[in-house]
Design a protein around this motif. Structure first.
Motif, PDB file in Angstrom:
ATOM      1  N   THR A   2     -13.997   9.637 145.036  1.00  0.00           N
ATOM      2  CA  THR A   2     -14.665   8.702 144.595  1.00  0.00           C
ATOM      3  C   THR A   2     -13.826   7.378 143.796  1.00  0.00           C
ATOM      4  N   ASP A   3     -14.026   6.185 144.232  1.00  0.00           N
ATOM      5  CA  ASP A   3     -12.888   5.515 143.293  1.00  0.00           C
ATOM      6  C   ASP A   3     -14.062   5.085 142.069  1.00  0.00           C
ATOM      7  N   HIS A   4     -14.548   5.564 141.141  1.00  0.00           N
ATOM      8  CA  HIS A   4     -14.470   5.151 140.193  1.00  0.00           C
ATOM      9  C   HIS A   4     -13.675   6.234 139.742  1.00  0.00           C
ATOM     10  N   HIS A   5     -13.752   5.458 138.015  1.00  0.00           N
ATOM     11  CA  HIS A   5     -12.490   6.419 137.293  1.00  0.00           C
ATOM     12  C   HIS A   5     -13.447   6.624 135.612  1.00  0.00           C
ATOM     13  N   PRO A   6     -12.606   7.582 135.505  1.00  0.00           N
ATOM     14  CA  PRO A   6     -13.104   7.846 133.697  1.00  0.00           C
ATOM     15  C   PRO A   6     -12.768   7.034 133.064  1.00  0.00           C
ATOM     16  N   PRO A   7     -13.648   6.647 131.545  1.00  0.00           N
ATOM     17  CA  PRO A   7     -13.485   5.299 130.593  1.00  0.00           C
ATOM     18  C   PRO A   7     -12.203   5.472 130.480  1.00  0.00           C
ATOM     19  N   SER A   8     -12.120   4.017 129.849  1.00  0.00           N
ATOM     20  CA  SER A   8     -10.637   3.749 129.123  1.00  0.00           C
ATOM     21  C   SER A   8     -10.416   4.625 127.291  1.00  0.00           C
ATOM     22  N   PRO A   9      -9.458   5.287 127.429  1.00  0.00           N
ATOM     23  CA  PRO A   9      -8.448   5.921 126.492  1.00  0.00           C
ATOM     24  C   PRO A   9      -9.806   5.614 125.263  1.00  0.00           C
ATOM     25  N   PRO A  10     -10.467   6.401 123.974  1.00  0.00           N
ATOM     26  CA  PRO A  10     -10.703   6.074 122.722  1.00  0.00           C
ATOM     27  C   PRO A  10     -10.310   5.323 121.776  1.00  0.00           C
ATOM     28  N   HIS A  11     -10.745   5.220 120.637  1.00  0.00           N
ATOM     29  CA  HIS A  11     -10.861   4.751 119.395  1.00  0.00           C
ATOM     30  C   HIS A  11     -10.589   2.806 119.537  1.00  0.00           C
ATOM     31  N   LEU A  16     -15.412   2.246 118.334  1.00  0.00           N
ATOM     32  CA  LEU A  16     -15.556   3.046 117.011  1.00  0.00           C
ATOM     33  C   LEU A  16     -16.925   2.093 115.957  1.00  0.00           C
ATOM     34  N   ILE A  17     -16.656   0.761 115.935  1.00  0.00           N
ATOM     35  CA  ILE A  17     -17.630   0.549 115.275  1.00  0.00           C
ATOM     36  C   ILE A  17     -19.618   0.714 115.802  1.00  0.00           C
ATOM     37  N   PHE A  18     -18.985   0.158 117.587  1.00  0.00           N
ATOM     38  CA  PHE A  18     -20.481   0.701 118.233  1.00  0.00           C
ATOM     39  C   PHE A  18     -20.715   2.444 117.830  1.00  0.00           C
ATOM     40  N   THR A  19     -19.853   3.072 117.819  1.00  0.00           N
ATOM     41  CA  THR A  19     -20.156   4.781 117.471  1.00  0.00           C
ATOM     42  C   THR A  19     -20.988   4.925 115.623  1.00  0.00           C
ATOM     43  N   PHE A  20     -20.373   4.160 114.591  1.00  0.00           N
ATOM     44  CA  PHE A  20     -20.248   3.733 113.880  1.00  0.00           C
ATOM     45  C   PHE A  20     -21.644   3.615 113.159  1.00  0.00           C
ATOM     46  N   TYR A  21     -22.372   2.279 114.228  1.00  0.00           N
ATOM     47  CA  TYR A  21     -23.791   2.184 114.364  1.00  0.00           C
ATOM     48  C   TYR A  21     -24.454   3.220 114.497  1.00  0.00           C
ATOM     49  N   GLY A  22     -23.929   3.836 115.885  1.00  0.00           N
ATOM     50  CA  GLY A  22     -25.119   4.613 116.290  1.00  0.00           C
ATOM     51  C   GLY A  22     -25.685   6.136 115.356  1.00  0.00           C
ATOM     52  N   ALA A  23     -24.300   6.216 114.720  1.00  0.00           N
ATOM     53  CA  ALA A  23     -24.115   7.218 113.880  1.00  0.00           C
ATOM     54  C   ALA A  23     -24.671   7.625 112.269  1.00  0.00           C
ATOM     55  N   TYR A  24     -24.578   5.691 112.179  1.00  0.00           N
ATOM     56  CA  TYR A  24     -25.213   5.870 110.633  1.00  0.00           C
ATOM     57  C   TYR A  24     -25.777   4.519 110.684  1.00  0.00           C
ATOM     58  N   GLY A  25     -25.471   3.170 111.811  1.00  0.00           N
ATOM     59  CA  GLY A  25     -26.344   2.065 110.767  1.00  0.00           C
ATOM     60  C   GLY A  25     -27.510   1.661 111.342  1.00  0.00           C
ATOM     61  N   ARG A  26     -28.186   2.539 112.174  1.00  0.00           N
ATOM     62  CA  ARG A  26     -29.573   2.458 112.930  1.00  0.00           C
ATOM     63  C   ARG A  26     -30.550   3.096 111.622  1.00  0.00           C
ATOM     64  N   ALA A  27     -30.389   4.290 111.106  1.00  0.00           N
ATOM     65  CA  ALA A  27     -31.040   4.432 109.875  1.00  0.00           C
ATOM     66  C   ALA A  27     -30.974   4.072 108.676  1.00  0.00           C
ATOM     67  N   LEU A 223     -16.304  10.787 112.584  1.00  0.00           N
ATOM     68  CA  LEU A 223     -16.422   9.677 113.450  1.00  0.00           C
ATOM     69  C   LEU A 223     -14.997   9.770 114.802  1.00  0.00           C
ATOM     70  N   LEU A 224     -13.948   9.872 114.181  1.00  0.00           N
ATOM     71  CA  LEU A 224     -13.626   9.990 116.099  1.00  0.00           C
ATOM     72  C   LEU A 224     -13.571  10.879 116.848  1.00  0.00           C
ATOM     73  N   ALA A 225     -14.503  11.917 116.111  1.00  0.00           N
ATOM     74  CA  ALA A 225     -14.829  13.074 117.967  1.00  0.00           C
ATOM     75  C   ALA A 225     -15.645  12.652 117.916  1.00  0.00           C
TER      76      ALA A 225
END
Length: 277
Positions: A2-11, A16-27, A223-225
């Motif tokens: 295929t011509d698509h690639h895995p996402p760019s490196p994390p962090h 990180l902000i969206f991950t934070f909201y998904g883990a904690y902010g919505r509750a 959060l990093l994991a």
């Protein structure tokens, strides 16, 4: 291939902000005060200007909305669209399916007029991010269990009018495993799993020896994991193990994340609650 690639490196700060909201902010009962967000993101290496800039970008994208926290401080919460996005992500991140070849496939067939080619690029980008492989030009394929999430995504982006979705089986002519190796870039997906394992398997081994749990360290490591892991099941959408190469690292990386989640989640949440209080 295929011509698509895995996402760019994390962090990145935005990730990180969206991950934070998904883990904690919505509750939380209201928006997260910006001062608390800056403090909590500082623990994972994001400085104040980067937090403010990333929050502004997420607000422009319609994922965060401004409001007032319980103490009257300025803050931000998830939009309704972002909550749907996070809910769809929960199924991928925390409840990874193990499909069998007999579960079938989801096909997305699209046609976009030339004068709207920017939407063609957006469609390809979103299908790739959902984990679709490319079966042919304008024909994308994924395991059938991605139907609901795909429909939510296309509806949210108002792209459904350009796409037809089908469910079906692969009937040949080449063996399905050979087709899967053509539809997805399996070496790149394996490398993504290995990168997660290299970064976070040593963290899990370290926690196996640690007593008691320092809540701030648990928060940082979790959060990093989570930020690194949540990209993996989007690049690798849960392909049937029987169709993958021998010694595929996907099951091992999923076990490592599940163990980190079980070990760190509660202590991490206690730290966030204390910081917000």
């Amino acid at each position: 291939m295929t011509d698509h690639h895995p996402p760019s490196p994390p962090h990145t700060p935005r990730s990180l902000i969206f991950t934070f909201y998904g883990a904690y902010g919505r509750a939380l009962p209201g928006p997260v005060p910006i001062a608390a967000l800056i403090r909590l993101l500082g623990a994972v290496g994001v400085d104040s200007p980067s937090v403010r800039s990333a929050v502004s970008r997420l607000k422009r994208r319609g994922l965060l909305v401004a409001g007032r926290a319980a103490n009257g401080a300025a803050g931000y919460g998830l939009s309704d669209a972002a909550r749907q996005l996070v809910a769809d992500g929960d199924r991928r991140i925390y409840h990874r399916p193990t499909p069998r070849p007999g579960h079938g496939w989801l096909l997305a067939v699209f046609s976009v007029p030339e004068h709207e080619r920017h939407k063609r690029h957006l469609l390809r980008s979103r299908l790739s991010r959902l984990g679709f492989g490319t079966a042919a030009p304008g024909v994308w394929i994924a395991p059938a269990h991605l139907y609901d999430e795909t429909r939510h995504t296309l509806d949210r982006l108002r792209l459904g009018g350009y796409v037809d979705l089908f469910r079906g089986r692969h009937l040949g002519f080449e063996p399905t495993a050979e087709s899967v190796a053509r539809w997805w870039d399996l070496p790149a997906l394996a490398a993504l799993h290995q990168a997660f394992l290299s970064a976070h398997e040593p963290v899990l081994r370290g926690w196996a020896r640690r007593r008691p749990e320092p809540a701030e360290v648990a928060y940082r490591d979790y959060l990093l994991a989570l930020d690194a892991w949540r990209r993996v099941p989007y690049a690798d959408p849960g392909l049937p193990p029987a169709l993958l190469p021998d010694h595929w690292p996907g099951a091992r990386s999923a076990r490592v994340f599940a163990a980190l989640h079980a070990r760190l989640r509660n202590a991490s949440e206690r730290h966030v609650t204390a910081q917000l209080a």
